[in-house]
Design a protein around this motif. Structure first.
Motif, PDB file in Angstrom:
ATOM      1  N   SER A 126      58.488  17.856 -15.262  1.00  0.00           N
ATOM      2  CA  SER A 126      59.559  18.812 -15.576  1.00  0.00           C
ATOM      3  C   SER A 126      59.055  19.851 -16.567  1.00  0.00           C
ATOM      4  O   SER A 126      58.004  19.677 -17.199  1.00  0.00           O
ATOM      5  CB  SER A 126      60.776  18.085 -16.153  1.00  0.00           C
ATOM      6  N   TYR A 132      57.646  12.408 -13.365  1.00  0.00           N
ATOM      7  CA  TYR A 132      58.312  11.630 -12.317  1.00  0.00           C
ATOM      8  C   TYR A 132      57.249  11.150 -11.352  1.00  0.00           C
ATOM      9  O   TYR A 132      56.485  11.949 -10.802  1.00  0.00           O
ATOM     10  CB  TYR A 132      59.350  12.490 -11.573  1.00  0.00           C
ATOM     11  N   ILE A 135      57.484   9.692  -6.163  1.00  0.00           N
ATOM     12  CA  ILE A 135      58.484  10.488  -5.448  1.00  0.00           C
ATOM     13  C   ILE A 135      58.225  10.344  -3.954  1.00  0.00           C
ATOM     14  O   ILE A 135      57.089  10.427  -3.500  1.00  0.00           O
ATOM     15  CB  ILE A 135      58.403  11.973  -5.855  1.00  0.00           C
ATOM     16  N   PHE A 142      64.211  15.752  -3.382  1.00  0.00           N
ATOM     17  CA  PHE A 142      64.124  14.931  -4.593  1.00  0.00           C
ATOM     18  C   PHE A 142      65.094  15.531  -5.612  1.00  0.00           C
ATOM     19  O   PHE A 142      65.032  16.735  -5.913  1.00  0.00           O
ATOM     20  CB  PHE A 142      62.693  14.945  -5.136  1.00  0.00           C
ATOM     21  N   GLU A 144      66.969  14.531  -9.494  1.00  0.00           N
ATOM     22  CA  GLU A 144      66.983  13.607 -10.630  1.00  0.00           C
ATOM     23  C   GLU A 144      67.571  14.365 -11.822  1.00  0.00           C
ATOM     24  O   GLU A 144      67.834  15.561 -11.749  1.00  0.00           O
ATOM     25  CB  GLU A 144      65.536  13.160 -10.911  1.00  0.00           C
ATOM     26  N   TYR A 145      67.770  13.650 -12.930  1.00  0.00           N
ATOM     27  CA  TYR A 145      68.235  14.278 -14.166  1.00  0.00           C
ATOM     28  C   TYR A 145      67.184  14.068 -15.243  1.00  0.00           C
ATOM     29  O   TYR A 145      66.695  12.951 -15.435  1.00  0.00           O
ATOM     30  CB  TYR A 145      69.584  13.698 -14.617  1.00  0.00           C
ATOM     31  N   ASP A 146      66.821  15.127 -15.941  1.00  0.00           N
ATOM     32  CA  ASP A 146      65.821  15.079 -17.010  1.00  0.00           C
ATOM     33  C   ASP A 146      66.551  14.895 -18.342  1.00  0.00           C
ATOM     34  O   ASP A 146      67.161  15.837 -18.857  1.00  0.00           O
ATOM     35  CB  ASP A 146      65.005  16.373 -17.000  1.00  0.00           C
ATOM     36  N   GLU A 147      66.499  13.656 -18.877  1.00  0.00           N
ATOM     37  CA  GLU A 147      67.165  13.336 -20.145  1.00  0.00           C
ATOM     38  C   GLU A 147      66.593  14.168 -21.298  1.00  0.00           C
ATOM     39  O   GLU A 147      67.334  14.683 -22.128  1.00  0.00           O
ATOM     40  CB  GLU A 147      67.004  11.840 -20.469  1.00  0.00           C
ATOM     41  N   PRO A 152      69.256  19.134 -14.739  1.00  0.00           N
ATOM     42  CA  PRO A 152      68.880  18.548 -13.448  1.00  0.00           C
ATOM     43  C   PRO A 152      67.503  19.061 -13.027  1.00  0.00           C
ATOM     44  O   PRO A 152      67.106  20.161 -13.396  1.00  0.00           O
ATOM     45  CB  PRO A 152      69.968  19.067 -12.497  1.00  0.00           C
ATOM     46  N   GLY A 154      64.730  19.061  -9.471  1.00  0.00           N
ATOM     47  CA  GLY A 154      64.718  18.792  -8.042  1.00  0.00           C
ATOM     48  C   GLY A 154      63.642  19.541  -7.288  1.00  0.00           C
ATOM     49  O   GLY A 154      63.093  20.540  -7.762  1.00  0.00           O
TER      50      GLY A 154
END
Length: 166
Positions: A126, A132, A135, A142, A144-147, A152, A154
């Motif tokens: 990211s 990640y 995958i 794809f 996902e959520y990036d904390e 988000p 993708g």
């Protein structure tokens, strides 16, 4: 002999890049294709798989290739050899400019690559630095959520093309 460069393109959302797990020259990354016979034009019904780490001796004993296969329709032999060192990760800059990026170069004799399948074994990073792994695109995109980046991420609209090179 035809050399085909596999190029990829995608829509990246908050991802700096994506590529095969161990980089474009990962010896264990599997490339999946449909093949078209250069003799009769028949397209294979099943996917063929090639990896850098697997070599097969040629039928007449003069060298080796990453894939040796016989056309099921006309019986003619064909080979595919991979030429590493020609690919790079697909980046956010490529995505923003809607450019294709090179992934791998293939030396094709008797076959032409007609379809590439995005499957598993990919990694992405990211824009905030979150990685990640593992995958897979078997179900499509794809997401996902990036904390860390609180956003988000993708990969969508995956495309490929083969470019004849010299």
């Amino acid at each position: 002999m035809v050399q085909l460069k596999l190029e990829i393109k995608a829509e990246l959302e908050n991802l700096a890049n994506f590529q095969p797990q161990g980089g474009c020259d990962d010896p264990d990354f599997s490339y999946y294709f449909k093949l078209k016979c250069g003799n009769c034009g028949e397209v294979s019904q099943k996917e063929s798989c090639v990896t850098l780490s697997e070599m097969v001796d040629l039928p007449k004993g003069r060298g080796s290739a990453h894939l040796v296969q016989k056309c099921k329709f006309c019986g003619r032999d064909g080979t595919i050899s991979m030429i590493p060192g020609r690919g790079r990760p697909y980046t956010i800059e490529d995505s923003e400019s809607q450019e294709f990026a090179p992934l791998m170069l293939f030396d094709c004799r008797g076959f032409e690559l007609v379809e590439f399948y995005f499957k598993d074994g990919w990694v992405a990073e990211s824009t905030s630095g979150t990685k990640y792994k593992e995958i897979n695109f078997l179900d499509g995109d794809f997401v996902e959520y990036d904390e860390k980046g609180e956003c988000p991420v993708g990969i969508s609209d995956l495309k490929h093309r083969f470019v004849v090179t010299k």
